[in-house]
Design a protein around this motif. Sequence first.
Motif, short mmCIF file in Angstrom:
data_model
loop_
_atom_site.label_atom_id
_atom_site.label_comp_id
_atom_site.label_asym_id
_atom_site.label_seq_id
_atom_site.Cartn_x
_atom_site.Cartn_y
_atom_site.Cartn_z
N ARG A 44 112.03 -16.43 25.35
CA ARG A 44 110.97 -15.56 24.83
C ARG A 44 109.62 -16.00 25.38
N VAL A 45 108.79 -15.03 25.72
CA VAL A 45 107.42 -15.35 26.14
C VAL A 45 106.45 -14.79 25.13
N LYS A 46 105.34 -15.49 24.97
CA LYS A 46 104.28 -15.03 24.09
C LYS A 46 102.98 -15.08 24.88
N TYR A 47 102.33 -13.95 24.95
CA TYR A 47 101.03 -13.88 25.64
C TYR A 47 99.93 -13.56 24.65
N ASP A 48 98.79 -14.17 24.87
CA ASP A 48 97.63 -13.86 24.06
C ASP A 48 96.44 -13.71 24.99
N ASP A 49 95.97 -12.49 25.12
CA ASP A 49 94.80 -12.23 25.94
C ASP A 49 94.95 -12.78 27.37
N GLY A 50 96.11 -12.53 27.96
CA GLY A 50 96.33 -12.94 29.34
C GLY A 50 96.72 -14.39 29.54
#
Length: 157
Positions: A44-50
């Motif tokens: 799983r990947v989690k991105y926050d504002d790039g």
Amino acid sequence: MKLDSMYQELILDHYKHPHGRGLREGDVEVHHVNPTCGDEITLRVKYDDGTLTDVSYEGQGCSISQASASVLNELMVGKQVAEAQKTQETFLELMQSKGKIEPDEAMEEVLEDAVAFAGVSKYPARVKCALLSWMAWKDATAQALEALGDGAERKSA
Ligand code: ZN
């Protein structure tokens, strides 16, 4: 299989003490398998504002495939998308070099512990093991960016 012993130790260390293992909240989940060796990974990947704020994973298989996921977590979390993608491309280049690339300082700076897999690139059957989590990451990232409507190439004119 003969690998530089320091590199071999690094890989074993990541295998025994994996970084960031376990599934946590993410934007996208993918499941990839490497049928030639029987390795599996759910990532799983989690991105926050790039920024890639987390890569969480569960997997099973050989030490190379599992250590590679640990290295990926350690290396990639905290990077901006573009930088992470460049790191992935550099690792791919190294792994597809069939042992012809001797990592130099510049490459070590980008790949850190991931240079430990340089010797693995001589063994075509094991390259897929080392790349499993990295291809899963690439897939998950592409999906996450698409979901965010951030895939630059996909923007319609
Ligand atoms: Zn494997």
